[in-house]
Write a protein that holds these residues in place. Structure first.
Motif, PDB file in Angstrom:
ATOM      1  N   HIS A   1       8.294  -1.871   2.355  1.00  0.00           N
ATOM      2  CA  HIS A   1       8.723  -1.225   1.117  1.00  0.00           C
ATOM      3  C   HIS A   1       7.634  -1.280   0.057  1.00  0.00           C
ATOM      4  O   HIS A   1       7.740  -0.619  -0.976  1.00  0.00           O
ATOM      5  CB  HIS A   1      10.013  -1.884   0.607  1.00  0.00           C
ATOM      6  CG  HIS A   1      11.191  -1.620   1.496  1.00  0.00           C
ATOM      7  ND1 HIS A   1      12.441  -2.129   1.261  1.00  0.00           N
ATOM      8  CD2 HIS A   1      11.294  -0.888   2.644  1.00  0.00           C
ATOM      9  CE1 HIS A   1      13.276  -1.731   2.217  1.00  0.00           C
ATOM     10  NE2 HIS A   1      12.603  -0.995   3.071  1.00  0.00           N
ATOM     11  N   HIS A   2       6.602  -2.080   0.293  1.00  0.00           N
ATOM     12  CA  HIS A   2       5.481  -2.088  -0.645  1.00  0.00           C
ATOM     13  C   HIS A   2       4.712  -0.768  -0.573  1.00  0.00           C
ATOM     14  O   HIS A   2       4.200  -0.274  -1.574  1.00  0.00           O
ATOM     15  CB  HIS A   2       4.533  -3.249  -0.348  1.00  0.00           C
ATOM     16  CG  HIS A   2       5.104  -4.581  -0.735  1.00  0.00           C
ATOM     17  ND1 HIS A   2       5.182  -5.013  -2.033  1.00  0.00           N
ATOM     18  CD2 HIS A   2       5.638  -5.571   0.015  1.00  0.00           C
ATOM     19  CE1 HIS A   2       5.737  -6.219  -2.076  1.00  0.00           C
ATOM     20  NE2 HIS A   2       6.031  -6.576  -0.845  1.00  0.00           N
ATOM     21  N   ILE A   3       4.624  -0.205   0.614  1.00  0.00           N
ATOM     22  CA  ILE A   3       3.847   1.030   0.784  1.00  0.00           C
ATOM     23  C   ILE A   3       4.477   2.190   0.025  1.00  0.00           C
ATOM     24  O   ILE A   3       3.789   3.073  -0.464  1.00  0.00           O
ATOM     25  CB  ILE A   3       3.695   1.349   2.285  1.00  0.00           C
ATOM     26  CG1 ILE A   3       2.740   0.335   2.917  1.00  0.00           C
ATOM     27  CG2 ILE A   3       3.189   2.763   2.495  1.00  0.00           C
ATOM     28  CD1 ILE A   3       2.392   0.624   4.343  1.00  0.00           C
TER      29      ILE A   3
ATOM     30  N   VAL B   1       8.214  -5.638  -4.989  1.00  0.00           N
ATOM     31  CA  VAL B   1       7.188  -6.459  -5.640  1.00  0.00           C
ATOM     32  C   VAL B   1       7.284  -7.885  -5.111  1.00  0.00           C
ATOM     33  O   VAL B   1       8.378  -8.359  -4.783  1.00  0.00           O
ATOM     34  CB  VAL B   1       7.344  -6.496  -7.182  1.00  0.00           C
ATOM     35  CG1 VAL B   1       6.944  -5.174  -7.806  1.00  0.00           C
ATOM     36  CG2 VAL B   1       8.757  -6.873  -7.581  1.00  0.00           C
ATOM     37  N   ASP B   2       6.145  -8.530  -5.029  1.00  0.00           N
ATOM     38  CA  ASP B   2       6.104  -9.958  -4.739  1.00  0.00           C
ATOM     39  C   ASP B   2       5.724 -10.658  -6.037  1.00  0.00           C
ATOM     40  O   ASP B   2       4.751 -10.283  -6.690  1.00  0.00           O
ATOM     41  CB  ASP B   2       5.075 -10.274  -3.654  1.00  0.00           C
ATOM     42  CG  ASP B   2       5.472  -9.696  -2.311  1.00  0.00           C
ATOM     43  OD1 ASP B   2       6.642  -9.322  -2.136  1.00  0.00           O
ATOM     44  OD2 ASP B   2       4.591  -9.611  -1.426  1.00  0.00           O
ATOM     45  N   ILE B   3       6.510 -11.668  -6.393  1.00  0.00           N
ATOM     46  CA  ILE B   3       6.373 -12.316  -7.694  1.00  0.00           C
ATOM     47  C   ILE B   3       6.076 -13.801  -7.525  1.00  0.00           C
ATOM     48  O   ILE B   3       6.596 -14.460  -6.624  1.00  0.00           O
ATOM     49  CB  ILE B   3       7.696 -12.162  -8.490  1.00  0.00           C
ATOM     50  CG1 ILE B   3       8.052 -10.689  -8.696  1.00  0.00           C
ATOM     51  CG2 ILE B   3       7.622 -12.901  -9.831  1.00  0.00           C
ATOM     52  CD1 ILE B   3       7.110  -9.915  -9.568  1.00  0.00           C
TER      53      ILE B   3
ATOM     54  N   ASN C   1      13.788 -14.786   4.160  1.00  0.00           N
ATOM     55  CA  ASN C   1      12.600 -15.605   4.437  1.00  0.00           C
ATOM     56  C   ASN C   1      11.486 -15.427   3.405  1.00  0.00           C
ATOM     57  O   ASN C   1      10.393 -15.940   3.590  1.00  0.00           O
ATOM     58  CB  ASN C   1      12.055 -15.281   5.833  1.00  0.00           C
ATOM     59  CG  ASN C   1      11.534 -13.859   5.927  1.00  0.00           C
ATOM     60  OD1 ASN C   1      11.960 -12.993   5.165  1.00  0.00           O
ATOM     61  ND2 ASN C   1      10.614 -13.624   6.840  1.00  0.00           N
ATOM     62  N   GLU C   2      11.739 -14.672   2.329  1.00  0.00           N
ATOM     63  CA  GLU C   2      10.677 -14.455   1.336  1.00  0.00           C
ATOM     64  C   GLU C   2      11.256 -14.640  -0.069  1.00  0.00           C
ATOM     65  O   GLU C   2      11.863 -13.729  -0.624  1.00  0.00           O
ATOM     66  CB  GLU C   2      10.080 -13.048   1.475  1.00  0.00           C
ATOM     67  CG  GLU C   2       9.371 -12.830   2.797  1.00  0.00           C
ATOM     68  CD  GLU C   2       8.637 -11.492   2.852  1.00  0.00           C
ATOM     69  OE1 GLU C   2       8.625 -10.765   1.841  1.00  0.00           O
ATOM     70  OE2 GLU C   2       8.087 -11.189   3.916  1.00  0.00           O
ATOM     71  N   ILE C   3      11.021 -15.819  -0.650  1.00  0.00           N
ATOM     72  CA  ILE C   3      11.601 -16.082  -1.973  1.00  0.00           C
ATOM     73  C   ILE C   3      10.914 -15.258  -3.060  1.00  0.00           C
ATOM     74  O   ILE C   3      11.438 -15.144  -4.165  1.00  0.00           O
ATOM     75  CB  ILE C   3      11.493 -17.583  -2.348  1.00  0.00           C
ATOM     76  CG1 ILE C   3      10.032 -18.011  -2.496  1.00  0.00           C
ATOM     77  CG2 ILE C   3      12.216 -18.455  -1.336  1.00  0.00           C
ATOM     78  CD1 ILE C   3       9.887 -19.343  -3.227  1.00  0.00           C
ATOM     79  N   TRP C   4       9.787 -14.668  -2.730  1.00  0.00           N
ATOM     80  CA  TRP C   4       8.968 -13.970  -3.734  1.00  0.00           C
ATOM     81  C   TRP C   4       9.181 -12.460  -3.737  1.00  0.00           C
ATOM     82  O   TRP C   4       8.653 -11.771  -4.593  1.00  0.00           O
ATOM     83  CB  TRP C   4       7.490 -14.258  -3.444  1.00  0.00           C
ATOM     84  CG  TRP C   4       7.120 -13.938  -2.020  1.00  0.00           C
ATOM     85  CD1 TRP C   4       6.782 -12.708  -1.524  1.00  0.00           C
ATOM     86  CD2 TRP C   4       7.089 -14.839  -0.919  1.00  0.00           C
ATOM     87  NE1 TRP C   4       6.555 -12.792  -0.175  1.00  0.00           N
ATOM     88  CE2 TRP C   4       6.722 -14.100   0.229  1.00  0.00           C
ATOM     89  CE3 TRP C   4       7.323 -16.216  -0.790  1.00  0.00           C
ATOM     90  CZ2 TRP C   4       6.595 -14.687   1.500  1.00  0.00           C
ATOM     91  CZ3 TRP C   4       7.196 -16.786   0.479  1.00  0.00           C
ATOM     92  CH2 TRP C   4       6.829 -16.023   1.593  1.00  0.00           C
ATOM     93  N   HIS C   5       9.924 -11.951  -2.785  1.00  0.00           N
ATOM     94  CA  HIS C   5      10.007 -10.492  -2.590  1.00  0.00           C
ATOM     95  C   HIS C   5      11.272  -9.933  -3.265  1.00  0.00           C
ATOM     96  O   HIS C   5      12.388 -10.317  -2.914  1.00  0.00           O
ATOM     97  CB  HIS C   5      10.020 -10.207  -1.084  1.00  0.00           C
ATOM     98  CG  HIS C   5      10.120  -8.756  -0.729  1.00  0.00           C
ATOM     99  ND1 HIS C   5       9.032  -8.017  -0.293  1.00  0.00           N
ATOM    100  CD2 HIS C   5      11.177  -7.915  -0.722  1.00  0.00           C
ATOM    101  CE1 HIS C   5       9.424  -6.775  -0.034  1.00  0.00           C
ATOM    102  NE2 HIS C   5      10.724  -6.684  -0.281  1.00  0.00           N
ATOM    103  N   PHE C   6      11.081  -9.013  -4.219  1.00  0.00           N
ATOM    104  CA  PHE C   6      12.201  -8.446  -4.975  1.00  0.00           C
ATOM    105  C   PHE C   6      12.161  -6.924  -4.947  1.00  0.00           C
ATOM    106  O   PHE C   6      11.087  -6.313  -4.930  1.00  0.00           O
ATOM    107  CB  PHE C   6      12.175  -8.948  -6.429  1.00  0.00           C
ATOM    108  CG  PHE C   6      12.480 -10.420  -6.539  1.00  0.00           C
ATOM    109  CD1 PHE C   6      13.781 -10.863  -6.745  1.00  0.00           C
ATOM    110  CD2 PHE C   6      11.462 -11.364  -6.388  1.00  0.00           C
ATOM    111  CE1 PHE C   6      14.058 -12.224  -6.822  1.00  0.00           C
ATOM    112  CE2 PHE C   6      11.739 -12.731  -6.457  1.00  0.00           C
ATOM    113  CZ  PHE C   6      13.040 -13.157  -6.670  1.00  0.00           C
TER     114      PHE C   6
HETATM  115 ZN   LIG Z   1       7.027  -8.361  -0.433  1.00  0.00          ZN
END
Ligand SMILES: [Zn+2]
Length: 214
Positions: A158-160, A165-167, A191-196
């Motif tokens: 979904h970044h592409i 966003v990764d925060i 599995n990704e606490i930074w991905h919103f």
């Molecule tokens: Zn991400």
């Protein structure tokens, strides 16, 4: 821009996890700029790495790979340390879905009022950048199957498309997980606490997280 610079300066004083990233940006810039004027500029400031005399791709969110050779750089969405959601001169921020970018900016402002400074570690990413991340993961984990547990396939990231966003740092992730829904922002992966992502309406309830490795 002035307030942005001040914010950067403040953050440089207070956040220090960026040494390796700055070094990486310097390395990437030096390696990637054999033909471009950016070599003579200080490599670690967000404005200098973002500026380019190459024509923009029109701000589309297709993830089309830039034509340059060499490792991914700012044009692929690589962000310098301390990047703010207001740093719209950086392609990694400029090519985000506008609604997502606005939500993250609102969250950043509110978070700052709570005494937490966040940074966007990844916003929009080019396909080239995503493919490089996957190739590195394949080398690291020994197989494509295993690597895909850690890095999304370019066709699925979904970044592409500019919709994620990764925060960082962790305090900001924690804040966003508790209060991000006020702005429609939700952590979407177990599995990704930074991905919103923008996954609910402002004030709404976030959907259950998914496990992208399954
Ligand atoms: Zn991400």
């Amino acid at each position: 821009m002035l307030t942005s610079r001040i914010r950067h300066r403040e953050r440089r004083l207070s956040i220090l996890p960026g040494f390796a990233i700055v070094a990486a940006v310097v390395g990437l810039t030096m390696a990637a700029c054999s033909a471009v004027s950016a070599q003579n500029e200080p490599p670690a400031t967000s404005t200098s790495t973002a500026k380019s005399d190459r024509p923009s791709k029109g701000g589309s969110s297709t993830g089309a790979a830039p034509t340059h050779k060499g490792p991914p750089n700012a044009e692929d969405g690589v962000l310098p340390d301390h990047t703010s959601a207001f740093d719209t001169d950086l392609p990694g921020i400029a090519k985000l879905d506008p609604a997502l970018r606005k939500a993250v900016q609102e969250a950043e402002t509110a978070m700052q009022a709570d005494g937490i400074r966040m940074q966007v570690t990844t916003g929009w990413r080019s396909r080239k950048y995503q493919e490089e991340l996957l190739q590195k993961a394949i080398v690291k984990y020994g197989s494509r199957k295993k690597a895909l547990e850690y890095v999304a396939d370019p066709s699925k990231s979904h970044h592409i498309t500019g919709h994620a966003v990764d925060i960082g740092p962790t305090a900001a992730d924690d804040w966003l997980q508790r209060k991000g829904n006020r702005y429609g922002l939700c952590r979407t992966y177990t599995n990704e606490i930074w991905h919103f992502e923008l996954a609910t309406t402002p004030g709404g309830t976030c959907p259950p997280m998914t496990d992208p490795t399954r």
